[in-house]
Design an enzyme around this catalytic site. Structure first.
Site, PDB file in Angstrom:
ATOM      1  N   CYS A 117       0.813  -1.225   0.000  1.00 17.95           N
ATOM      2  CA  CYS A 117       0.000   0.000   0.000  1.00 17.95           C
ATOM      3  C   CYS A 117       0.844   1.271   0.000  1.00 17.95           C
ATOM      4  O   CYS A 117       0.343   2.347  -0.319  1.00 17.95           O
ATOM      5  CB  CYS A 117      -0.931  -0.002   1.207  1.00 17.95           C
ATOM      6  SG  CYS A 117      -2.079  -1.388   1.147  1.00 17.95           S
ATOM      7  N   HIS A 257      -3.774   7.046   2.045  1.00 20.69           N
ATOM      8  CA  HIS A 257      -4.093   5.706   1.545  1.00 20.69           C
ATOM      9  C   HIS A 257      -5.481   5.334   2.049  1.00 20.69           C
ATOM     10  O   HIS A 257      -5.831   5.603   3.199  1.00 20.69           O
ATOM     11  CB  HIS A 257      -3.028   4.730   2.061  1.00 20.69           C
ATOM     12  CG  HIS A 257      -3.388   3.299   1.828  1.00 20.69           C
ATOM     13  ND1 HIS A 257      -3.710   2.821   0.589  1.00 20.69           N
ATOM     14  CD2 HIS A 257      -3.483   2.242   2.687  1.00 20.69           C
ATOM     15  CE1 HIS A 257      -3.985   1.532   0.675  1.00 20.69           C
ATOM     16  NE2 HIS A 257      -3.856   1.157   1.939  1.00 20.69           N
ATOM     17  N   ASN A 287     -10.146  -0.691  -0.827  1.00 22.61           N
ATOM     18  CA  ASN A 287      -8.690  -0.559  -0.755  1.00 22.61           C
ATOM     19  C   ASN A 287      -8.086  -1.147  -2.035  1.00 22.61           C
ATOM     20  O   ASN A 287      -8.114  -2.362  -2.233  1.00 22.61           O
ATOM     21  CB  ASN A 287      -8.185  -1.305   0.484  1.00 22.61           C
ATOM     22  CG  ASN A 287      -6.672  -1.187   0.676  1.00 22.61           C
ATOM     23  OD1 ASN A 287      -5.958  -0.745  -0.211  1.00 22.61           O
ATOM     24  ND2 ASN A 287      -6.199  -1.597   1.847  1.00 22.61           N
TER      25      ASN A 287
HETATM   26  O1  UT7 Z   1      -4.015  -1.302   3.288  1.00 18.18           O
HETATM   27  C1  UT7 Z   1      -3.141  -1.983   4.122  1.00 18.18           C
HETATM   28  C2  UT7 Z   1      -3.410  -1.675   5.497  1.00 18.18           C
HETATM   29  N1  UT7 Z   1      -4.611  -2.336   5.949  1.00 18.18           N
HETATM   30  C3  UT7 Z   1      -5.321  -1.733   6.862  1.00 18.18           C
HETATM   31  O2  UT7 Z   1      -5.016  -0.641   7.224  1.00 18.18           O
HETATM   32  C4  UT7 Z   1      -6.498  -2.474   7.457  1.00 18.18           C
HETATM   33  C5  UT7 Z   1      -6.481  -2.298   8.965  1.00 18.18           C
HETATM   34  N2  UT7 Z   1      -7.535  -2.983   9.676  1.00 18.18           N
HETATM   35  C6  UT7 Z   1      -8.849  -2.694   9.525  1.00 18.18           C
HETATM   36  O3  UT7 Z   1      -9.228  -1.897   8.699  1.00 18.18           O
HETATM   37  C7  UT7 Z   1      -9.825  -3.348  10.475  1.00 18.18           C
HETATM   38  O4  UT7 Z   1      -9.106  -4.011  11.494  1.00 18.18           O
HETATM   39  C8  UT7 Z   1     -10.794  -4.341   9.805  1.00 18.18           C
HETATM   40  C9  UT7 Z   1     -11.788  -3.574   8.939  1.00 18.18           C
HETATM   41  C10 UT7 Z   1     -10.024  -5.345   8.972  1.00 18.18           C
HETATM   42  C11 UT7 Z   1     -11.614  -5.075  10.872  1.00 18.18           C
HETATM   43  O5  UT7 Z   1     -12.280  -4.131  11.691  1.00 18.18           O
HETATM   44  P1  UT7 Z   1     -12.174  -4.221  13.283  1.00 18.18           P
HETATM   45  O6  UT7 Z   1     -12.991  -3.156  13.815  1.00 18.18           O
HETATM   46  O7  UT7 Z   1     -10.713  -4.229  13.626  1.00 18.18           O
HETATM   47  O8  UT7 Z   1     -12.865  -5.593  13.568  1.00 18.18           O
HETATM   48  P2  UT7 Z   1     -12.270  -6.882  14.309  1.00 18.18           P
HETATM   49  O9  UT7 Z   1     -11.330  -7.598  13.414  1.00 18.18           O
HETATM   50  O10 UT7 Z   1     -11.788  -6.469  15.652  1.00 18.18           O
HETATM   51  O11 UT7 Z   1     -13.584  -7.723  14.455  1.00 18.18           O
HETATM   52  C12 UT7 Z   1     -14.705  -7.292  15.266  1.00 18.18           C
HETATM   53  C13 UT7 Z   1     -15.796  -8.332  15.138  1.00 18.18           C
HETATM   54  C14 UT7 Z   1     -15.299  -9.756  15.339  1.00 18.18           C
HETATM   55  O12 UT7 Z   1     -16.307 -10.467  16.020  1.00 18.18           O
HETATM   56  P3  UT7 Z   1     -16.208 -10.728  17.607  1.00 18.18           P
HETATM   57  O13 UT7 Z   1     -14.899 -11.434  17.825  1.00 18.18           O
HETATM   58  O14 UT7 Z   1     -16.230  -9.356  18.225  1.00 18.18           O
HETATM   59  O15 UT7 Z   1     -17.426 -11.556  17.877  1.00 18.18           O
HETATM   60  C15 UT7 Z   1     -15.156 -10.292  13.945  1.00 18.18           C
HETATM   61  O16 UT7 Z   1     -15.291 -11.680  13.895  1.00 18.18           O
HETATM   62  O17 UT7 Z   1     -16.351  -8.293  13.823  1.00 18.18           O
HETATM   63  C16 UT7 Z   1     -16.283  -9.609  13.246  1.00 18.18           C
HETATM   64  N3  UT7 Z   1     -16.064  -9.460  11.809  1.00 18.18           N
HETATM   65  C17 UT7 Z   1     -17.054  -9.283  10.916  1.00 18.18           C
HETATM   66  N4  UT7 Z   1     -18.389  -9.192  11.066  1.00 18.18           N
HETATM   67  C18 UT7 Z   1     -19.111  -8.994   9.937  1.00 18.18           C
HETATM   68  C19 UT7 Z   1     -14.881  -9.457  11.138  1.00 18.18           C
HETATM   69  N5  UT7 Z   1     -15.087  -9.282   9.835  1.00 18.18           N
HETATM   70  C20 UT7 Z   1     -16.427  -9.175   9.661  1.00 18.18           C
HETATM   71  C21 UT7 Z   1     -17.248  -8.976   8.541  1.00 18.18           C
HETATM   72  N6  UT7 Z   1     -18.572  -8.893   8.722  1.00 18.18           N
HETATM   73  N7  UT7 Z   1     -16.741  -8.844   7.296  1.00 18.18           N
END
Ligand code: UT7
Length: 333
Positions: A117, A257, A287
């Protein structure tokens, strides 16, 4: 005294595939929903190549053709092409070679630069350096990724995030104080496991086992990357501010980004740059890895005025991250 040259961005081109993949489409593929995706990422839809014969180079060529047409330049005028991508057409043969051939850039040599990225920002500095050294007058820098080639559409952690696209800028030599002015970049390989495609390279050549175990796809530890992205982008932007005696009120545009709207908003807040000065198009494209920043510049080019002070910042796999200070230049055409 030796003349001091700067590299000005004087033309742009962008391209995204026509095929739209909405959050509602994804609801039918994995256990997710539109509300979650919009609230957690800001993404509403992304563009995905739906023809197996279209590769990253094809997206890049479309962006280059738009750039050349807007600039009223012939392909023969271009001396060098740098393609930032982590989804090259081939492991061996640079995507830049293919782009030069397909776009008729017969006088250019080309090279790829892979920093995920952050790839476009790094490539922009490499291209600018060629021009600042005095030997080059026209360099095209491209950010292009066909992320759909490395996404597991059964993994809700990643498939909702990424899209395909390409953006290209023309760097031209100038003696004016404009264009690419400064950058602060960092890499830290200790973050490599957090966001990675594990197989397909020399560490883990593709095999039946790697394919069966889905190691040829992107995997990400989202929470770790999220935190590191906010910290890294904010810190390097602040270093660029200090080195160039800039205050946040001097910055006309922050072009970050586009990985997650919450990351973009957090960085803007920490830098004290209000949302109306921060460019966002993640809702439409998701992204697109190396393409996000040039696509954003292309998308919003009519909002930018000559002399505008801009900070571009990125964070990605590697880890790789940084910030670039750019002064907007008069565009050709
Ligand atoms: O470009 C390169 C750099 N990349 C980035 O900068 C990406 C950085 N990370 C992110 O943008 C975020 O961490 C994500 C969008 C990938 C995830 O968001 P988050 O707020 O960090 O969610 P999380 O991974 O902490 O998950 C929260 C909850 C989990 O459930 P529990 O454990 O709380 O029951 C996940 O299982 O959301 C769940 N979850 C989803 N639910 C519905 C994870 N993915 C999904 C989904 N739909 N697609």
């Amino acid at each position: 005294m030796r003349t001091r040259y700067n590299a000005a961005i004087t033309a742009l081109g962008g391209y995204v595939p026509e095929n739209v993949l909405t959050n509602h489409d994804l609801e039918k593929m994995v256990d997710t929903n539109d509300e979650w995706i919009v609230a957690r990422t800001g993404i509403k839809e992304r563009r995905i190549v739906n023809d197996a014969h279209i590769a990253t180079s094809d997206l890049a060529v479309k962006a280059v053709e738009r750039l050349l047409s807007d600039a009223k330049l012939s392909p023969e005028a271009i001396e060098c092409v740098i393609v930032a991508t982590s989804t090259p057409d081939y492991i061996m043969v640079s995507t830049a070679s293919v782009v030069c051939e397909k776009a008729g850039l017969v006088n250019a040599w080309g090279v790829d630069s892979n920093a995920a990225c952050s790839g476009f920002l790094y490539a922009l500095t490499l291209g600018a350096s060629l021009i600042e050294g005095g030997r080059y007058k026209n360099v095209i820098v491209i950010g292009a990724d066909k992320n759909s080639a490395i996404i597991n559409y059964e993994d809700r952690n990643t498939c909702i995030l990424f899209g395909d696209g390409a953006g290209a800028v023309l760097l031209e030599q100038t003696t004016e104080h404009t264009g690419v002015i400064d950058n602060v970049f960092r890499t830290d390989g200790s973050g490599k496991e957090q966001l990675i495609v594990k197989a397909g390279g020399s560490m883990n050549p593709s095999s039946i086992e790697t394919v069966t175990n889905k190691l040829n796809y992107i995997t990400q530890n989202g929470r770790v990357v999220f935190k590191a992205a906010i910290e890294g982008m904010t810190q390097t932007c602040n270093e660029v501010f200090e080195r160039n005696d800039l205050k946040s009120s001097d910055v006309n545009w922050l072009v970050p980004h586009q990985a997650n709207l919450r990351i973009i908003q957090a960085v803007g807040e920490k830098l004290d740059i209000s949302t109306d000065h921060v460019k966002v198009n993640i809702d439409r494209y998701g992204n697109t890895t190396a393409a996000t920043i040039p696509l954003c510049l292309w998308d919003y080019k009519n909002d930018f005025k000559e002399g505008d002070k801009m900070i571009l910042t990125a964070f990605g796999a590697g880890f790789s991250w940084g910030a670039t200070y750019l002064i907007w230049s008069k565009l050709r055409g």
